[in-house]
Motif scaffolding. Structure first.
Motif, short mmCIF file in Angstrom:
data_model
loop_
_atom_site.label_atom_id
_atom_site.label_comp_id
_atom_site.label_asym_id
_atom_site.label_seq_id
_atom_site.Cartn_x
_atom_site.Cartn_y
_atom_site.Cartn_z
N ALA A 17 -9.59 3.20 -22.10
CA ALA A 17 -9.62 1.90 -21.44
C ALA A 17 -8.25 1.47 -20.90
CB ALA A 17 -10.14 0.84 -22.42
N MET A 18 -7.21 2.21 -21.24
CA MET A 18 -5.86 1.83 -20.81
C MET A 18 -5.66 2.07 -19.32
SD MET A 18 -3.56 3.28 -23.98
CE MET A 18 -2.01 2.94 -23.20
N SER A 19 -4.76 1.30 -18.73
CA SER A 19 -4.37 1.51 -17.34
C SER A 19 -3.66 2.84 -17.23
CB SER A 19 -3.44 0.40 -16.87
OG SER A 19 -4.08 -0.84 -16.90
N PRO A 20 -3.69 3.46 -16.06
CA PRO A 20 -2.96 4.71 -15.89
C PRO A 20 -1.46 4.49 -16.05
CG PRO A 20 -4.27 4.17 -13.92
CD PRO A 20 -4.41 3.04 -14.89
N PRO A 21 -0.72 5.53 -16.36
CA PRO A 21 0.74 5.39 -16.48
C PRO A 21 1.35 4.87 -15.18
CG PRO A 21 0.03 7.55 -17.24
CD PRO A 21 -1.16 6.89 -16.63
N GLY A 22 2.37 4.03 -15.31
CA GLY A 22 3.07 3.51 -14.14
C GLY A 22 2.29 2.43 -13.41
N GLN A 23 1.27 1.87 -14.04
CA GLN A 23 0.45 0.84 -13.43
C GLN A 23 0.39 -0.38 -14.35
OE1 GLN A 23 -1.49 1.20 -10.28
NE2 GLN A 23 0.11 2.75 -10.15
#
Length: 191
Positions: A17-23
């Motif tokens: 459920a986490m946002s992608p890295p760098g976002q």
């Protein structure tokens, strides 16, 4: 095994459920519906790569208790089993903190990007967490207690010392220790 699988699946659910890295999420405004709904969109974000660790010590006052030897002698003279148990525990705490009037307690601090972790031994009441977080409004802060051994007792709020509570008569810490300990932690976090 069943509990381990449940914890593993919970961790995977969080990761999925986490946002992608760098976002990061940016607020775009409301959309009117039955109630105004917030609209968020994904946007590039600069990651903070700070990594720091330190330990500082806080000197705290101890109650004016008898020595361990005096407590053991009193325990051996009583026939009251519950009193003997309380004295045995108090003697054990006294042995751990020593016969001095103060004790130096370590506090561990980690900075992981935009987050700080503060870890202390013993059981400081939630006042510590509330004040540390209030002093760092732009930082995600997690405050951990009962860390790295050295559990001598509770750190109740000052106003509880006038009450007949286990946490108050068990602790070797003088009234006001929590507030002084917290002030020192807040001061240290500003550096």
């Amino acid at each position: 095994d069943r509990h381990g699988r449940a914890i593993g699946f919970a961790a995977l659910s969080t990761l999925a459920a986490m946002s992608p890295p760098g976002q990061s999420l940016q607020y775009q405004g409301p959309v009117e519906s039955g109630a105004p709904l917030a609209v968020w969109s994904s946007a590039p974000a600069q990651a903070t790569c700070t990594l720091e660790a330190s330990v500082f010590n806080v000197e705290v006052a101890l109650k004016d208790w008898p020595s361990e030897a005096e407590l053991v002698a009193e325990m051996e003279q009583t026939e009251d089993r519950s009193l003997a148990e309380r004295l045995r525990r108090k003697a054990r705490v006294r042995r751990s903190v020593g016969d001095g009037s103060s004790l130096s307690l370590p506090v561990w601090r980690w900075r992981l990007g935009a987050m700080e972790l503060i870890a202390a031994s013993n059981e400081p009441y939630s006042y510590l967490q509330q004040e540390v977080r209030a002093s760092r409004p732009d930082t995600h802060v997690a405050v951990l207690n009962l860390c790295n051994g050295g559990h001598y007792g509770y750190m109740p709020n000052r106003e509880l010392y006038s009450k007949d509570l286990y946490q108050v008569w068990q602790t070797p810490f003088e009234e006001g220790t929590l507030e002084a300990f917290t002030a020192r932690c807040v001061e240290e976090l500003k550096t």
